[in-house]
Each structure stands twice: as structure tokens, then as C-alpha cells.
Enzyme design. Structure first.
Site, PDB file in Angstrom:
ATOM      1  N   THR A  52       0.826  -1.208   0.000  1.00 58.27           N
ATOM      2  CA  THR A  52       0.000   0.000   0.000  1.00 58.27           C
ATOM      3  C   THR A  52       0.860   1.258   0.000  1.00 58.27           C
ATOM      4  O   THR A  52       1.912   1.290   0.623  1.00 58.27           O
ATOM      5  CB  THR A  52      -0.902  -0.001   1.246  1.00 58.27           C
ATOM      6  N   GLY A  79       2.985  -2.908   8.391  1.00 58.68           N
ATOM      7  CA  GLY A  79       3.255  -3.159   9.804  1.00 58.68           C
ATOM      8  C   GLY A  79       4.715  -3.486  10.033  1.00 58.68           C
ATOM      9  O   GLY A  79       5.321  -4.236   9.270  1.00 58.68           O
ATOM     10  N   GLU A 129      -6.108  -5.970   3.889  1.00 54.20           N
ATOM     11  CA  GLU A 129      -6.117  -7.204   3.097  1.00 54.20           C
ATOM     12  C   GLU A 129      -7.248  -7.198   2.095  1.00 54.20           C
ATOM     13  O   GLU A 129      -7.753  -8.234   1.697  1.00 54.20           O
ATOM     14  CB  GLU A 129      -6.218  -8.418   4.005  1.00 54.20           C
TER      15      GLU A 129
END
Ligand SMILES: CCCCCCCC/C=C\CCCCCCCCCCC/C=C/C(=O)SCCNC(=O)CCNC(=O)[C@H](O)C(C)(C)COP(=O)(O)OP(=O)(O)OC[C@H]1O[C@@H](n2cnc3c(N)ncnc32)[C@H](O)[C@@H]1OP(=O)(O)O
Ligand SMILES: Cc1cc2nc3c(=O)[nH]c(=O)nc-3n(C[C@H](O)[C@H](O)[C@H](O)COP(=O)(O)OP(=O)(O)OC[C@H]3O[C@@H](n4cnc5c(N)ncnc54)[C@H](O)[C@@H]3O)c2cc1C
Length: 627
Positions: free
Chosen positions: A113, A152, A395
Site C-alpha cells: 500500500t 506493519g 487485506e
């Protein structure tokens, strides 16, 4: 993993509640605990395990990893970095990188992303330009919107990451591909030259996952850092395309399957907390001459909570069923057989959204069912909600995934009308969609959900075709009909969830003791009846239910709540969460919620002194009119 082993790790449990730590301290504390946890995790993993066994262990580890009120900065290492190496690396790349990753010699994440794009992968702007003279890729973030944003562990934890970047060779774009990129020095942990890293800031939840941003300034990596299982770039710059460009999306399908099991786990945690609290909490006096009843005896409370138990079972059964499909499709892909991939993608695009939508709503309902004490962070319901609601978005944002599923359903229906055979989980679309009379049996209701799906799919296809006949482009027709396309996908997803839950329970029922079988089938009945009442409009429209049938369903639902009540506490105890995993003042096994609420309250730093220093500094002058 053996939870006893995890919980015996010295220092894993917090003496200072995370709520009273700063943003920075929360992260640092999570790193400290994750290192402790992983050391134990590693001591229990057997290298000889099959991928299937390891993944099921991972499903189990999800439960154990819930020991943290928020997710670990290592989360992406396990859930996406390693699976991408496995799914996208060549044999030698897997050999080299898996060893380093599994031994935690390196910590990775999955950077796809960007600030400007999350859903639209084909719109990603990070560039990987091949330089045949040096046999290197030049990674570059041309504009701010091309900065990787969200991954993350990216901010301060990972030193490697999978970067999904647009491949350019001699000025031509060859689409999005995965690249293994070292982002920090392995000794100093400093960002490498040409790499900008940082944290994206505080969020609703996930505040210890260390979500970060990453920008490249003409950063060079060697050719062998492109993961080349599915597509290759030869030394001279020749591009060799893969058999299917969507194989690059493989990790996302895997995680979507993982998410369905994670929703089962999150919902089980929340309903354990709320239901145990409802068993000890007494409130009001409906009968003047009797003591205040347990709030669990209010039928409205049972209505809020029992469906959450049944839904957790339904998600878990569907997750195990979906995992078997994923595992067999993965084996087929390995031998070049791709024809079952679209169905797996469509299933994941239905079950990930529905499980996250339902789980998020039901976790919030568990919080609300606990009144004021449910609003305490020490109850660990708000944090559980924060973790679950993130899965609505990550997701694959749910609307986008439901539209992807609709794409497959429309294709299947149009093909069916033209005489092409339907297969797998869409085979029922060929069934009779006219219901002469309502069948209120469990199987009858599940069949009605299939009829609803058939009717919604066929009617939205008609809308699409009418729009196109009126002159609209297929894209505009699709957008105009998209609300009902997502509704058709949801109807298909409901039919799958219900029928798989029922069939998977039927398979297991034979080996259960009669009392256990009775209780678990009551939950199946509750789940089916609950959803028939929730979707009564569809049943009226498509399944010939009458008002008398609805009365009967309502009475059956009430009787089921009463039948489940005596086993309700036993059903959540059966989830077998230890107190340290529940991490909740309201959900502890001993039921001492009030004492625990007070114990946690006294840990507030504000309670360290009877008079806060602001009295003398501000309040007293203020109250004496001196400000
Ligand atoms: C110390 C404690 C640690 C404990 C350790 C224990 C281990 C446990 C691990 C963790 C603990 C917790 C676990 C929790 C569960 C896991 C959570 C993981 C957290 C993850 C965090 C978030 C990560 C991310 O979000 S990564 C980024 C995700 N992004 C997306 O999903 C983007 C969504 N967008 C898309 O997928 C695509 O853009 C698209 C599909 C929407 C459109 O793609 P496009 O190329 O534009 O295609 P299109 O033109 O629409 O054509 C569609 C055709 O392509 C086919 N197709 C599309 N996708 C796929 C696919 N994936 N596979 C196969 N085929 C696909 C589609 O069918 C169409 O085909 P058609 O024939 O043309 O119709
Ligand atoms: C907690 C969290 C953790 C994350 N971790 C990671 C990570 O580790 N790695 C990573 O790469 N990413 C990560 N992400 C990013 C995540 O994958 C994206 O947020 C997600 O893919 C959605 O994309 P977006 O944010 O650009 O939303 P958008 O796609 O901009 O969605 C915004 C709205 O637009 C709508 N929309 C978009 N496209 C369409 C369409 N075609 N049709 C109809 N409506 C549309 C959506 O339905 C939504 O309502 C994380 C996100 C969160 C919240």
C-alpha cells in the site's frame, strides 16, 4: 503452541497496564514481549512439520499471540513476509531467505500500500527500473503519493521488506512485482542510503504494530532481489511473464483465509468476556420479592451474546474448510494448474468480508452488553474491537472484495444461462429458484438462502444487461449496479457460511457424545434461525415465508435461547482462553470482576497521590478568583 509454556515466560505479562504507557513506550514494551514470545514460539516449532501443519499451528498461535492487547510489530513478518517468500520466491530464493526469516536473523514486512493507493494495486507508483548495465533494479518513489504507507513493522522494526513495485524495463511497464529489499543496516539498524523511513502515527488500534512509511530515492538492489517464481527478468533485461499475473497477489489470498480464522478467535474472546461478566453481574428487580437476577437471564442479553458463540463456531468451521481448499489449490498451482484459483479468490472475497463485518458488529455488541464496565479499557473489549474492525479494511477493503466476488458470480451466472456448467461452491446457482412453500427446517432455511442468492444474482445481471442495452458502457453499468452487486455477493457468502457450518458440524456430529452433539447442533439451529429472521425481507420476497412462518421462527428462536442458556457459560469456557490471554477485568475465570476493576483502577498513575499537582497550580487560584 502450549499456552502454559507462553505464560510461564518471565516478564511477558505487564505489571504496568499498557493503557498508561506513552505511544513510544507501548511500542518498546511490545518489542520486549514479542522477543520473549518468539523465543518460545521457536522452541516449539518443528522444522519437519508440513506447510499445512505449520499453518494450523499458526492459526493456533494467533490465539496465543492475543496475549498482547494489541498486535505485535512482528505480525507482518509471520503473516505476510514469510508467506510471500514461500509463494513468490524461486527455490534458491526460498532456501536462502526462509532460513534467515524463520531464524529471525532478519525481520520483514510486506510493503504494498502507498499513500495514494491501497485498493488499486495496478495503480501503485513505486518504480523498479531495471539497469542491464549493472544488472540492478533502481527503486524510486517519484512523488509523495508513491511512498509506501501502512506496512506493519516498517517504521522501526523490520530491516527487510517485500516491496510491491512497478517493474520498468527500457521504459516499458511490466506491472507490479515483489522485490526483497533491505531497508536498514543489519548492525546499526540505520536506514540504508536512499531510503526514508518513519511511523505513520497513532491509530484507532494496531498502535504497537509500528505501521510505517517508506520512500526510495534511486535505491539500487541486485537483480536477484526480485522474487522470480512467477515472472522473471533475465540479465539482459528480457522480461519473462508468469502464467497468470494474479499469482503475484497470492499472499493476499492466504491472509484473507487467515483472517476468517482470526475473526473466529477474536469473537470467541469477546463473547467469553461478555458472557462471563453477564453471569456474575446482577441488575434490576423484575420480581419485587426476588433478588436481582443475573443479567444473563434477560432474554435480550442472550439475544446479544449467544449468536456470537454460534458465529465464532461458524467462522472457525468455514476457515478450516477454506484452508483445505487454499491448501489444495496451492498444490495445484505448484504444478501449473490454475483453473481453481478464481473460485478460491471469489470465496476469500466473500468470507473475509462477511466474517469481519459480523465479527466487528458482534464484538461491539459484546462491549455494549457489559454496560459501563464494557467501556473500560481494562475490559479489553474496545481493543478487541479495534483489532477486528481493522480487518474490514486491510487485506482488501470489504466493498472492493465483495465486488470482486460479484465479478465471479456474474460470470458464472451468464455462463450458466448460456449452458456452461457451474462448478464447486457456485454449482447451486443452477438449482430451482422457485420456492412453492416455506420449509422451516435447518436444511430448508439454508436452501432458502441459496434461493435468495440465485434470485439476487440473476436480478442484478438483468440490471446490468438493461443498463448496457440502454447504451451505458459496461464500466458505467457496473458502477450503477454496484450496490446490488455487493448485495448479491453477500447473499452468496451467507449461503456458503450457513451451508458449510451445517455440513462441517454434521461431519463432526457422529463422533460427539449425545449431550455435546445436542448443544452444538442447537448453536447451528440458532445461527440459521437468527439469520433467517435478520433477512426476513429476503425470505418474504424469494422464499415464500408467511407471517405465520415468521411467528413460528420467532418462537423457535426464543426457545433456542432458553435451551442454550444452561450451557452458555460452559460454551465460552470451552473456548479455553486463559485469563492472561483474555486480559480482561470482566472476563476472568474466577468471576471477581469488581475486585479486578478496582485493582486495575488503582494502577492508574493518577491514584499514586490523593491531590494532583494541578490543584495548587491551577484549580485553587482559579477557584479563589485569582486567574
Ligand atoms: C509475538 C506475537 C506474534 C505471534 C506469531 C504467531 C503467528 C500468527 C500471525 C499473526 C497473528 C495475527 C494474525 C491475524 C490475521 C492476519 C492479519 C495480517 C495483517 C495484515 C495487515 C494488512 C496487510 C495488508 O493490507 S497488505 C495489502 C492488502 N491490499 C489489498 O488486498 C489490495 C486489494 N486490491 C486487490 O486485490 C486488487 O487491486 C483487485 C483484486 C481489487 C483488483 O485487481 P486488478 O489487478 O485491478 O484486477 P482486475 O482488473 O479487477 O481483474 C480482476 C481479475 O483478476 C482476478 N483476480 C484478482 N485478484 C486475484 C487474486 N488475488 N487471485 C486470483 N485472481 C485474482 C479476478 O478474479 C478477475 O478475474 P476475471 O477472470 O478477469 O474476472
Ligand atoms: C490496520 C491496518 C494495517 C495495514 N497493514 C498493511 C500492511 O502491513 N501492508 C500493506 O501493504 N498495507 C496495509 N494496510 C493498508 C490496507 O491494505 C489498505 O488500507 C486497504 O487495501 C484499503 O485501501 P485504501 O486504504 O487505499 O482505501 P481505498 O481503496 O481508498 O478505499 C476508500 C473507499 O473507497 C472505496 N473504493 C475503492 N475502490 C473502489 C472500487 N473499485 N469500487 C468501489 N468502491 C471503491 C472503498 O470501498 C472505500 O469505501 C493496512 C491498513 C490498515 C487499516
Amino acid at each position: 503452541m502450549d499456552e502454559q509454556k507462553v505464560l510461564s515466560i518471565k516478564g511477558l505479562l505487564d505489571d504496568t497496564p499498557e493503557e498508561y504507557l506513552s505511544h513510544k513506550e507501548k511500542y518498546e514494551n511490545s518489542i520486549r514481549k514479542s522477543v520473549l514470545f518468539y523465543k518460545t514460539l521457536h522452541s516449539t516449532e518443528d522444522e519437519n512439520m508440513s506447510v499445512d501443519e505449520k499453518t494450523k499451528l499458526n492459526f493456533r498461535n494467533i490465539v496465543t499471540s492475543a496475549i498482547f492487547k494489541d498486535n505485535s510489530p512482528f505480525m507482518l513478518h509471520n503473516s505476510m513476509f514469510i508467506p510471500t517468500i514461500m509463494g513468490q520466491g524461486t527455490d534458491e530464493q526460498r532456501e536462502y531467505w526462509m532460513k534467515r526469516a524463520k531464524n529471525m536473523e532478519i525481520i520483514g514486512t510486506y510493503a504494498q500500500t502507498e499513500l495514494g493507493h491501497g485498493t488499486f494495486i495496478r495503480g501503485l507508483e513505486t518504480q523498479a527500473t531495471y539497469d542491464p548495465d549493472t544488472e540492478e533494479f533502481v527503486l524510486h518513489s517519484p512523488v509523495l503519493s508513491s511512498y509506501k504507507w501502512w506496512p506493519g513493522g516498517l517504521a522501526h522494526t523490520a530491516n527487510y521488506c517485500i516491496v510491491m513495485a512497478r517493474l520498468y524495463i527500457k521504459g516499458k511497464s511490466h506491472g507490479i512485482h515483489p522485490f526483497m529489499v533491505q531497508i536498514r543496516d543489519e548492525e546499526t539498524h540505520m536506514p540504508l542510503p536512499g531510503i526514508k523511513l518513519g511511523e505513520i502515527g497513532a491509530k484507532l488500534g494496531f498502535n504497537t504494530v509500528n505501521n510505517g512509511f517508506l520512500g526510495f530515492e534511486n535505491h539500487r538492489i541486485s537483480r536477484d532481489r526480485m522474487l522470480m517464481k512467477n515472472a522473471q527478468v533475465l540479465k539482459d533485461g528480457t522480461f519473462v511473464a508468469g502464467s497468470n499475473s494474479k499469482l503475484t497477489y497470492g499472499t493476499m489470498v492466504y491472509v484473507r483465509v487467515l483472517i476468517v480464522s482470526n475473526m473466529a478467535n477474536m469473537l470467541a474472546k469477546a463473547v467469553t468476556i461478555a458472557l462471563r461478566y453477564s453471569a456474575i453481574r446482577r441488575q434490576s428487580q423484575p420480581k419485587p420479592d426476588e433478588p436481582e437476577p443475573q443479567i444473563l437471564d434477560y432474554v435480550t442479553q442472550q439475544h446479544k451474546l449467544f449468536i456470537a458463540i454460534a458465529s465464532s463456531h461458524a467462522f472457525y468451521m468455514n476457515a478450516m474448510w477454506l484452508w483445505e481448499i487454499y491448501y489444495s489449490v496451492s498444490l495445484q498451482l505448484a504444478s501449473g494448474k490454475l483453473d481453481n484459483l478464481p473460485e478460491l479468490h471469489a470465496l476469500a472475497c466473500c468470507l473475509k468480508p462477511l466474517s469481519t463485518i459480523d465479527a466487528t458488529a458482534m464484538i461491539e455488541k459484546c462491549r455494549l452488553a457489559c454496560g459501563g464496565h464494557g467501556y473500560m479499557l481494562s475490559a479489553n473489549l474496545a481493543q478487541t474491537y479495534g483489532l477486528a474492525t481493522a480487518a474490514y479494511t486491510y487485506e482488501g477493503e470489504n466493498t472492493v472484495l465483495l465486488l470482486q466476488a460479484a465479478r465471479s458470480l456474474v460470470k458464472a451466472w451468464v455462463g450458466h444461462v448460456k449452458g456452461r456448467p457451474l462448478k464447486g461452491t457456485m454449482a447451486y446457482l443452477a438449482g430451482d429458484s422457485t420456492v412453492k412453500a416455506w420449509d422451516g427446517s435447518i436444511d430448508g432455511i439454508i436452501q432458502s438462502f441459496k434461493v435468495v442468492a440465485i434470485r439476487k444474482i440473476s436480478s442484478v445481471v438483468k440490471i446490468l444487461q438493461d443498463y448496457e442495452k440502454s447504451g451505458l458502457s459496461p464500466e458505467d453499468a457496473w458502477n450503477k449496479a454496484s450496490v446490488f452487486l455487493t448485495a448479491a455477493s453477500e447473499a452468496h457468502g451467507r449461503a456458503v457460511l450457513l451451508s458449510v457450518y451445517k455440513s462441517e458440524m454434521d461431519k463432526r456430529a457422529a463422533v460427539l457424545s449425545p449431550p455435546l452433539r445436542k448443544v452444538l447442533l442447537q448453536l447451528v439451529d440458532l445461527y440459521v434461525t437468527y439469520w433467517a429472521l435478520e433477512k426476513v425481507g429476503d425470505m418474504l420476497l424469494y422464499a415464500s415465508i408467511t407471517d405465520k412462518d415468521v411467528d413460528e421462527l420467532q418462537r423457535r428462536y426464543i426457545e433456542l435461547l432458553a435451551a442454550i442458556r444452561p450451557n452458555a457459560v460452559g460454551l465460552v469456557d470451552a473456548f479455553d482462553f486463559r485469563d492472561e490471554i483474555l486480559n480482561s477485568t470482566l472476563g476472568a475465570y474466577d468471576g471477581r470482576a469488581y475486585e479486578r476493576l478496582m485493582e486495575e483502577a488503582m494502577k492508574s498513575p493518577l491514584n499514586a497521590e490523593p491531590v494532583n499537582q494541578t490543584f495548587h497550580k491551577y484549580l485553587k487560584p482559579f477557584m479563589r478568583g485569582k486567574l
